[in-house]
Write a protein that holds these residues in place. Structure first.
Motif, PDB file in Angstrom:
ATOM      1  N   SER A   1     -10.316   4.458  -1.443  1.00  0.00           N
ATOM      2  CA  SER A   1      -9.819   5.150  -0.266  1.00  0.00           C
ATOM      3  C   SER A   1     -10.890   6.141   0.170  1.00  0.00           C
ATOM      4  O   SER A   1     -11.956   6.231  -0.451  1.00  0.00           O
ATOM      5  CB  SER A   1      -8.510   5.886  -0.574  1.00  0.00           C
ATOM      6  OG  SER A   1      -8.754   6.992  -1.434  1.00  0.00           O
TER       7      SER A   1
ATOM      8  N   GLN B   1      -6.489   5.279  -4.811  1.00  0.00           N
ATOM      9  CA  GLN B   1      -5.662   5.395  -3.616  1.00  0.00           C
ATOM     10  C   GLN B   1      -4.237   5.706  -4.042  1.00  0.00           C
ATOM     11  O   GLN B   1      -3.933   5.801  -5.239  1.00  0.00           O
ATOM     12  CB  GLN B   1      -5.709   4.109  -2.780  1.00  0.00           C
ATOM     13  CG  GLN B   1      -5.222   2.862  -3.497  1.00  0.00           C
ATOM     14  CD  GLN B   1      -5.278   1.650  -2.599  1.00  0.00           C
ATOM     15  OE1 GLN B   1      -4.258   1.169  -2.128  1.00  0.00           O
ATOM     16  NE2 GLN B   1      -6.494   1.148  -2.352  1.00  0.00           N
TER      17      GLN B   1
ATOM     18  N   GLU C   1       0.159   5.137  -3.433  1.00  0.00           N
ATOM     19  CA  GLU C   1       1.294   4.374  -2.927  1.00  0.00           C
ATOM     20  C   GLU C   1       2.521   5.277  -2.913  1.00  0.00           C
ATOM     21  O   GLU C   1       2.572   6.295  -3.610  1.00  0.00           O
ATOM     22  CB  GLU C   1       1.572   3.150  -3.803  1.00  0.00           C
ATOM     23  CG  GLU C   1       0.487   2.083  -3.738  1.00  0.00           C
ATOM     24  CD  GLU C   1       0.770   0.871  -4.602  1.00  0.00           C
ATOM     25  OE1 GLU C   1      -0.003  -0.098  -4.524  1.00  0.00           O
ATOM     26  OE2 GLU C   1       1.773   0.888  -5.356  1.00  0.00           O
TER      27      GLU C   1
ATOM     28  N   THR D   1       4.416   4.601   4.282  1.00  0.00           N
ATOM     29  CA  THR D   1       3.252   3.803   3.926  1.00  0.00           C
ATOM     30  C   THR D   1       2.282   3.692   5.091  1.00  0.00           C
ATOM     31  O   THR D   1       1.058   3.742   4.911  1.00  0.00           O
ATOM     32  CB  THR D   1       3.693   2.402   3.455  1.00  0.00           C
ATOM     33  OG1 THR D   1       4.509   2.538   2.275  1.00  0.00           O
ATOM     34  CG2 THR D   1       2.491   1.527   3.110  1.00  0.00           C
ATOM     35  N   GLU D   2       2.805   3.564   6.306  1.00  0.00           N
ATOM     36  CA  GLU D   2       1.942   3.516   7.478  1.00  0.00           C
ATOM     37  C   GLU D   2       1.176   4.836   7.635  1.00  0.00           C
ATOM     38  O   GLU D   2      -0.038   4.838   7.891  1.00  0.00           O
ATOM     39  CB  GLU D   2       2.760   3.240   8.730  1.00  0.00           C
ATOM     40  CG  GLU D   2       1.908   3.169   9.990  1.00  0.00           C
ATOM     41  CD  GLU D   2       2.731   2.989  11.252  1.00  0.00           C
ATOM     42  OE1 GLU D   2       2.348   2.163  12.098  1.00  0.00           O
ATOM     43  OE2 GLU D   2       3.762   3.692  11.388  1.00  0.00           O
TER      44      GLU D   2
ATOM     45  N   SER E   1      -1.495   5.043   5.039  1.00  0.00           N
ATOM     46  CA  SER E   1      -2.626   4.165   5.375  1.00  0.00           C
ATOM     47  C   SER E   1      -3.626   4.885   6.277  1.00  0.00           C
ATOM     48  O   SER E   1      -4.840   4.795   6.075  1.00  0.00           O
ATOM     49  CB  SER E   1      -2.132   2.896   6.079  1.00  0.00           C
ATOM     50  OG  SER E   1      -1.216   2.190   5.292  1.00  0.00           O
TER      51      SER E   1
ATOM     52  N   GLU F   1      -6.939   3.462   3.968  1.00  0.00           N
ATOM     53  CA  GLU F   1      -6.752   2.243   3.180  1.00  0.00           C
ATOM     54  C   GLU F   1      -5.260   1.956   3.098  1.00  0.00           C
ATOM     55  O   GLU F   1      -4.462   2.842   2.753  1.00  0.00           O
ATOM     56  CB  GLU F   1      -7.325   2.396   1.772  1.00  0.00           C
ATOM     57  CG  GLU F   1      -7.331   1.124   0.947  1.00  0.00           C
ATOM     58  CD  GLU F   1      -8.282   0.057   1.485  1.00  0.00           C
ATOM     59  OE1 GLU F   1      -7.957  -1.138   1.338  1.00  0.00           O
ATOM     60  OE2 GLU F   1      -9.328   0.426   2.066  1.00  0.00           O
ATOM     61  N   GLU F   2      -4.887   0.733   3.430  1.00  0.00           N
ATOM     62  CA  GLU F   2      -3.469   0.392   3.431  1.00  0.00           C
ATOM     63  C   GLU F   2      -2.983   0.046   2.023  1.00  0.00           C
ATOM     64  O   GLU F   2      -3.518  -0.855   1.381  1.00  0.00           O
ATOM     65  CB  GLU F   2      -3.220  -0.802   4.348  1.00  0.00           C
ATOM     66  CG  GLU F   2      -1.753  -1.176   4.474  1.00  0.00           C
ATOM     67  CD  GLU F   2      -1.543  -2.315   5.460  1.00  0.00           C
ATOM     68  OE1 GLU F   2      -1.584  -2.038   6.672  1.00  0.00           O
ATOM     69  OE2 GLU F   2      -1.371  -3.464   5.017  1.00  0.00           O
TER      70      GLU F   2
ATOM     71  N   LYS G   1      -0.896  -1.695  -0.834  1.00  0.00           N
ATOM     72  CA  LYS G   1      -0.309  -3.036  -0.895  1.00  0.00           C
ATOM     73  C   LYS G   1       1.193  -2.979  -1.108  1.00  0.00           C
ATOM     74  O   LYS G   1       1.924  -3.842  -0.636  1.00  0.00           O
ATOM     75  CB  LYS G   1      -0.958  -3.850  -2.024  1.00  0.00           C
ATOM     76  CG  LYS G   1      -2.406  -4.216  -1.782  1.00  0.00           C
ATOM     77  CD  LYS G   1      -2.929  -5.082  -2.931  1.00  0.00           C
ATOM     78  CE  LYS G   1      -4.356  -5.575  -2.656  1.00  0.00           C
ATOM     79  NZ  LYS G   1      -5.323  -4.464  -2.516  1.00  0.00           N
TER      80      LYS G   1
ATOM     81  N   LYS H   1       6.115  -5.483   7.224  1.00  0.00           N
ATOM     82  CA  LYS H   1       5.369  -4.785   8.279  1.00  0.00           C
ATOM     83  C   LYS H   1       5.770  -5.249   9.678  1.00  0.00           C
ATOM     84  O   LYS H   1       5.957  -4.428  10.583  1.00  0.00           O
ATOM     85  CB  LYS H   1       3.864  -4.971   8.074  1.00  0.00           C
ATOM     86  CG  LYS H   1       3.030  -4.084   8.977  1.00  0.00           C
ATOM     87  CD  LYS H   1       1.555  -4.459   8.943  1.00  0.00           C
ATOM     88  CE  LYS H   1       0.977  -4.325   7.564  1.00  0.00           C
ATOM     89  NZ  LYS H   1      -0.486  -4.573   7.578  1.00  0.00           N
TER      90      LYS H   1
END
Length: 211
Positions: free
Chosen positions: A117, A123, A125, A147-148, A151, A156-157, A159, A181
């Motif tokens: 990230s 990163q 979650e 989560t959006e 990101s 970095e999105e 998973k 999504k």
């Protein structure tokens, strides 16, 4: 929902409420513009559930700390405090603030995972602690919302996102963000259309009326 200087600011619960009742969204907008709080009625059962939820979250955080993971305290944090903790690579960030443009909120937990990230070779979650053993659509929408935002913030999105339920050990259900999504984007798009349109002419009765 909040309204300030001609601008609405939305939280994850606003999007999930829209999913339950469009008229509730219009009422929330009206109250926000007028600077009023939505009426809340004292309910001992609800108070007990809120207390149990807080205890469940704290028990899970204690469980993570017992695994030698670094953690923040459970007090709600500012956006700046959250970014500082993420940059430092804290393993468990509790009640961290996420925000971007008119969107914001406080996910229960941001947990560090392997990956890359803007902060380094790690990163985050999103995890949400829930008492219910049955996951509702509203919970998935809220986790997609966080989560959006995450990101955007970490470049970095993630998973996955997770729901943590009571148990010994704790029961953790993991969900792939990509699986939801498209549906989340549709709900968010419709939500934006709703807040920019005129008020509903007459509310149709729905299950959410009882809340």
């Amino acid at each position: 929902m909040r309204y300030s200087d001609g601008q609405y600011f939305f939280f994850a619960s606003d999007v999930s409420t829209y999913l339950s009742c469009k008229h509730a969204t219009q009422l929330a907008m009206q109250y926000a513009v007028e600077g009023k709080h939505i009426p809340r009625y004292h309910d001992p059962v609800l108070d007990a559930l809120i207390q149990r939820g807080a205890e469940h979250e704290e028990a899970y955080v204690d469980y993570l700390r017992a695994k030698n993971l670094t953690s923040t305290d459970s007090v709600k944090k500012s956006f700046e405090e959250t970014i500082t903790a993420m940059a430092a690579g804290v393993d468990v960030i509790v009640q961290g603030r996420l925000e971007h443009d008119e969107w914001g909120g406080y996910p229960d937990i941001l947990i560090r995972v392997n990956g890359k990230s803007r902060f380094g070779n790690w990163q985050y979650e999103v995890q949400d602690t829930k008492l219910s053993l049955n996951t509702r659509t509203s919970a998935i929408i809220q986790l997609c919302f966080y989560t959006e935002l995450l990101s955007i913030i970490q470049n970095e999105e993630p998973k996955n996102f997770s729901i943590v339920m009571p148990g010994d050990p704790f029961k953790i259900d993991h969900y792939r963000f990509n699986d939801f999504k498209a549906y989340y984007n549709l709900i968010k798009k419709n939500f934006r259309i709703a807040v920019e349109s005129e008020a509903t002419s007459y509310p149709e009765p729905v299950e959410h009326c009882n809340i």
